[in-house]
Enzyme design. Structure first.
Site, short mmCIF file in Angstrom:
data_model
loop_
_atom_site.label_atom_id
_atom_site.label_comp_id
_atom_site.label_asym_id
_atom_site.label_seq_id
_atom_site.Cartn_x
_atom_site.Cartn_y
_atom_site.Cartn_z
N CYS A 158 0.82 -1.21 0.00
CA CYS A 158 0.00 0.00 0.00
C CYS A 158 0.86 1.26 0.00
O CYS A 158 1.94 1.28 0.59
CB CYS A 158 -0.89 0.00 1.23
SG CYS A 158 -2.30 -1.10 1.06
N ASP A 194 -3.54 0.87 11.44
CA ASP A 194 -4.49 0.35 10.46
C ASP A 194 -5.93 0.76 10.76
O ASP A 194 -6.80 0.63 9.89
CB ASP A 194 -4.40 -1.19 10.38
CG ASP A 194 -3.17 -1.65 9.61
OD1 ASP A 194 -2.42 -0.78 9.11
OD2 ASP A 194 -2.95 -2.87 9.52
C1 UD1 Z 1 2.63 -4.46 9.36
C2 UD1 Z 1 1.23 -4.77 8.88
C3 UD1 Z 1 0.51 -3.47 8.53
C4 UD1 Z 1 0.57 -2.51 9.70
C5 UD1 Z 1 1.99 -2.32 10.19
C6 UD1 Z 1 2.08 -1.50 11.47
C7 UD1 Z 1 1.46 -6.92 7.82
C8 UD1 Z 1 1.39 -7.71 6.55
N1 UD1 Z 1 1.30 -5.60 7.70
O1 UD1 Z 1 3.31 -3.84 8.26
O2 UD1 Z 1 -0.83 -3.79 8.23
O3 UD1 Z 1 0.08 -1.26 9.25
O4 UD1 Z 1 2.57 -3.60 10.49
O5 UD1 Z 1 1.29 -2.06 12.47
O6 UD1 Z 1 1.56 -7.47 8.90
N2 UD1 Z 1 10.31 0.41 8.82
C9 UD1 Z 1 11.60 0.78 8.53
N3 UD1 Z 1 12.47 -0.16 8.04
C10 UD1 Z 1 12.08 -1.45 7.83
C11 UD1 Z 1 10.76 -1.83 8.14
C12 UD1 Z 1 9.89 -0.89 8.64
O7 UD1 Z 1 11.96 1.94 8.71
O8 UD1 Z 1 12.91 -2.26 7.39
C13 UD1 Z 1 9.35 1.41 9.34
C14 UD1 Z 1 8.14 1.57 8.43
O9 UD1 Z 1 8.41 2.46 7.35
C15 UD1 Z 1 7.12 2.12 9.39
C16 UD1 Z 1 7.47 1.42 10.70
O10 UD1 Z 1 8.81 0.95 10.56
O11 UD1 Z 1 7.29 3.50 9.55
C17 UD1 Z 1 6.59 0.25 11.04
O12 UD1 Z 1 6.54 -0.65 9.94
P1 UD1 Z 1 6.37 -2.22 10.16
O13 UD1 Z 1 6.01 -2.47 11.58
O14 UD1 Z 1 7.53 -2.92 9.59
O15 UD1 Z 1 5.09 -2.52 9.27
P2 UD1 Z 1 4.89 -3.73 8.29
O16 UD1 Z 1 5.47 -4.97 8.84
O17 UD1 Z 1 5.28 -3.29 6.92
#
Ligand code: UD1
Length: 433
Positions: free
Chosen positions: A116, A305
């Site tokens: 998304c 979410d």
């Molecule tokens: C998961 C959920 C999504 C939810 C999100 C936060 C799934 C499939 N999706 O997404 O629905 O909105 O958790 O509850 O489970 N970040 C970094 N570096 C990384 C990874 C993440 O900077 O390598 C940042 C992201 O940009 C964001 C934050 O960390 O600002 C949280 O992201 P993350 O918890 O990783 O979300 P998702 O796992 O992508």
């Protein structure tokens, strides 16, 4: 054929059951790759993201089939190690397969993950944890290639909490040599469901649900067989639908103890609820109070979410509400569409101030992502007249039967039925432009 027509202005009433959780099912599917045999996820949601993950498993050599809502995955021969960009680009969760592929075959290659459009969404933490476990990673222009002689456990601390990166670390560590300690882990319930599933397959994991998860590597995993838990975000969305229309609904199989932060806000705005005989009975008819200040946070805080679905409620409540989005930097696209329906919302960076209670009128709005799209359907239910939400393809990534469910609750919500529907969209556009 990608639109939903909604006739607004009717309070929702009735009973609905909650589908299996998308965010639990996807990593459990990735975990199934770690067993060379058949695993089954019961009550798996039949949604676009699950179908996409299923196709990726097939691309890797798995055979999959459905029996009603039970998804069978035979990963006996899932030994290919390349996921083509076409799949990876469609769905962000595909990235967690990298850890599973490394665990299984010591190498993996995939296109950059999509998902998304709610912000930057880097994958640095995913790659960090894999490197810490001993993987060599090459980041090409369009593909990421990872390989290792063997994964080795270690003491690894994330610089910030990430659901996906925590899952990545767990998936890679369960078959690694020795002991892994992952620190500053995310605590979302879906991580615990992944760990329960892996433990049932023979993995040795402790501490999930807390900041520090300890994993002792094992030689191999048995087959998995588990019920996918109910989707806490879908449950919250339907509670918001009832709240936005001042209705009363009952959730038949609510998630247990996973919605506390949301329910606290629900109570503060004047909603009432009780849990009885395993059902959650919610009464949104008396909702009256705006929310002076709310921040989205990592679990157990208010989930990002549900920020847009809650916004669809706040625009109906007279008074000033204020939201700060702390997880994703670009998550107000749906709010801007709600403004077109008559909502008074001002966005400044990650802050949104809502002046609620202005009349909402049906119009044609554009969904650009999953939760925001669902929120637009809720806003349309609360508006007077007919609305068209374009971009159903985003909504069905995570909601199995949002139209049927909302109809069962007395809403009038229908998928595109062809020409007449498009004529209506044109007409509606002319009326609103
Ligand atoms: C998961 C959920 C999504 C939810 C999100 C936060 C799934 C499939 N999706 O997404 O629905 O909105 O958790 O509850 O489970 N970040 C970094 N570096 C990384 C990874 C993440 O900077 O390598 C940042 C992201 O940009 C964001 C934050 O960390 O600002 C949280 O992201 P993350 O918890 O990783 O979300 P998702 O796992 O992508």
């Amino acid at each position: 054929m990608d639109d939903i027509r909604i006739v607004g202005g009717r309070p929702l009433h009735g009973t609905v059951s909650i589908q299996g959780s998308k965010n639990a099912a996807l990593p459990m599917m990735a975990a199934s790759l770690l067993h060379r045999g058949v695993s089954v996820l019961k009550g798996c949601p039949r949604i676009a993201d699950v179908f996409c993950m299923e196709e990726i498993l097939q691309e890797l050599g798995a055979q999959t089939w459905w029996e009603d809502h039970d998804l069978y995955m035979d990963c006996t021969q899932a030994d290919k190690t390349t996921i083509s960009g076409v799949y990876a680009g469609k769905m962000r969760s595909s990235v967690i397969l990298l850890g599973a592929m490394l665990g299984r075959n010591k190498k993996g290659c995939l296109g950059y993950p999509g998902g998304c459009v709610i912000g930057e969404r880097p994958i640095d933490l995913h790659l960090f944890v894999l490197r810490e476990l001993g993987a060599e990673i090459e980041e090409g222009n369009s593909v990421i290639s990872a390989s290792c002689a063997a994964l080795e456990g270690g003491d690894i601390s994330f610089s910030r909490k990430s659901v996906g990166a925590t899952e990545q670390g767990i998936l890679a560590a369960v078959l690694a040599r020795g002991e892994t300690c992952l620190r500053n882990c995310a605590r979302e319930p879906e991580i615990q469901w992944l760990c329960r599933y892996l433990r049932s397959m023979g993995a040795r994991i402790e501490g999930d649900g807390g900041d520090c998860i300890r994993i002792r590597g094992v030689e191999g995993l048995d087959s998995g067989n588990m019920q996918v838990p109910p989707d806490r975000i879908v449950a919250g969305t339907y509670l918001c639908a009832a709240a936005a229309t001042r209705g009363k609904i009952t959730l038949l199989n609510p998630p247990e103890g996973e919605l506390d932060a949301f329910l606290e806000v629900y109570r503060k705005i004047g909603g009432q609820y009780k849990v009885k005989s395993g059902k959650l009975i919610a009464d949104g008819s008396g909702i009256y109070s705006p929310v002076p200040f709310l921040e989205t946070e990592v679990y157990p805080g208010f989930p990002t979410d549900l920020q847009s679905p809650l916004m669809a409620v706040l625009i109906t409540i007279p008074g000033e509400s204020y939201i700060r989005e702390k997880i994703f930097e670009d998550r107000y696209k749906a709010a801007l569409e709600m403004v077109r329906m008559g909502a008074h919302i001002r966005i400044r960076g990650t802050d949104a101030s809502v002046s609620g209670g202005y009349p909402l009128r049906g119009c044609t709005v554009e969904a650009e992502e999953l939760r925001g799209g669902a929120a637009l359907v809720l806003a349309a239910l609360a508006a007077d007249g007919v609305s068209y939400v374009r971009g159903y393809k985003y909504i069905r990534r995570g909601y199995e039967h949002i139209c049927e469910d909302l109809n069962a609750l007395g809403g009038i919500v229908e998928k595109d039925t062809g020409t007449r529907f498009y004529e209506n969209i044109q007409l509606q556009k002319e009326l609103t432009n």
